[in-house]
Design a protein around this motif. Structure first.
Motif, PDB file in Angstrom:
ATOM      1  N   ASN A 125       0.810  -1.226   0.000  1.00  0.00           N
ATOM      2  CA  ASN A 125       0.000   0.000   0.000  1.00  0.00           C
ATOM      3  C   ASN A 125       0.842   1.273   0.000  1.00  0.00           C
ATOM      4  OD1 ASN A 125      -2.457  -1.448  -0.066  1.00  0.00           O
ATOM      5  ND2 ASN A 125      -2.215  -1.858   2.117  1.00  0.00           N
ATOM      6  N   TRP A 176       2.507   4.365  -2.317  1.00  0.00           N
ATOM      7  CA  TRP A 176       1.976   5.105  -3.466  1.00  0.00           C
ATOM      8  C   TRP A 176       2.938   6.199  -3.891  1.00  0.00           C
ATOM      9  CZ3 TRP A 176       1.821  10.088  -1.975  1.00  0.00           C
ATOM     10  CH2 TRP A 176       1.582  10.372  -0.631  1.00  0.00           C
ATOM     11  N   LEU A 206      -0.458   3.223  -7.039  1.00  0.00           N
ATOM     12  CA  LEU A 206      -0.481   2.569  -5.732  1.00  0.00           C
ATOM     13  C   LEU A 206      -0.285   1.077  -5.951  1.00  0.00           C
ATOM     14  CD1 LEU A 206      -3.069   3.255  -2.933  1.00  0.00           C
ATOM     15  CD2 LEU A 206      -2.716   0.911  -3.685  1.00  0.00           C
ATOM     16  N   TYR A 265      -5.528   6.395  -1.683  1.00  0.00           N
ATOM     17  CA  TYR A 265      -5.805   5.068  -1.174  1.00  0.00           C
ATOM     18  C   TYR A 265      -7.075   4.577  -1.837  1.00  0.00           C
ATOM     19  CZ  TYR A 265      -9.014   7.431   2.058  1.00  0.00           C
ATOM     20  OH  TYR A 265     -10.008   8.197   2.593  1.00  0.00           O
ATOM     21  N   SER A 279      -0.624  -2.735  -3.931  1.00  0.00           N
ATOM     22  CA  SER A 279      -0.984  -3.489  -2.739  1.00  0.00           C
ATOM     23  C   SER A 279      -0.001  -4.641  -2.492  1.00  0.00           C
ATOM     24  CB  SER A 279      -2.417  -4.022  -2.849  1.00  0.00           C
ATOM     25  OG  SER A 279      -2.567  -4.770  -4.032  1.00  0.00           O
TER      26      SER A 279
END
Ligand SMILES: [Ca+2]
Length: 156
Positions: A56, A58, A137, A101, A139
């Motif tokens: 997470n 970015w 971004l 996000y 994950s």
């Protein structure tokens, strides 16, 4: 009486992200791989931005004003390309959005790619997408690393 019309973009203005202010969620160690490396005009895969190796993370750039963006080009680094996985490209037309996000009302996911294993290439946006900020971004737990991000308005 004088009429003033908004300026309409009728030709390619070049790369809108070039040298625009960029930032990222973290900087890898004490490295030189800062966010600005991804908008310095150098697509060399040995010159890149890099966050910490965790999920997470970015990267984002502020285009300065809203554009009806048509294309976003991403360039991965040359080595360890597979680190850039589970990649989301988000855009915002807010002037000062919160940090990127997922599931934020201020950001919209335009693209998701898993796993890329290589250069990501050219993402074409649908018509009528007004963009002030572009964010990348991931994950995946190896962070975000980018050689370059380019943003274009090609449509008349
Ligand atoms: Ca670069």
């Amino acid at each position: 009486m004088t009429y003033e019309f908004s300026k309409i973009v009728t030709e390619c203005q070049g790369n809108l992200a070039l040298n625009k202010p960029a930032k990222q969620s973290s900087n890898y160690a004490d490295s030189d791989y800062l966010a600005q490396k991804a908008v310095d005009g150098n697509t060399d895969g040995f010159d890149f931005s890099r966050t910490e190796l965790k999920a997470n993370q970015w990267w984002m750039v502020d285009l300065g004003e809203q554009y009806e963006v048509t294309n976003i080009e991403l360039y991965n680094r040359n080595e360890n390309r597979s680190r850039l996985q589970k990649v989301y490209i988000l855009t915002s037309n807010y002037s000062s959005p919160s940090n990127p996000y997922l599931n934020s009302g201020e950001w919209t996911v335009r693209y998701y790619h898993h796993p890329p294993y290589g250069a990501i290439g050219n993402i074409i946006l649908e018509e009528g997408v007004f963009v002030r900020h572009v964010a990348v971004l991931s994950s995946h737990d190896e962070g975000v690393t980018l050689a370059e991000v380019k943003v274009y308005v090609y449509r008349e």
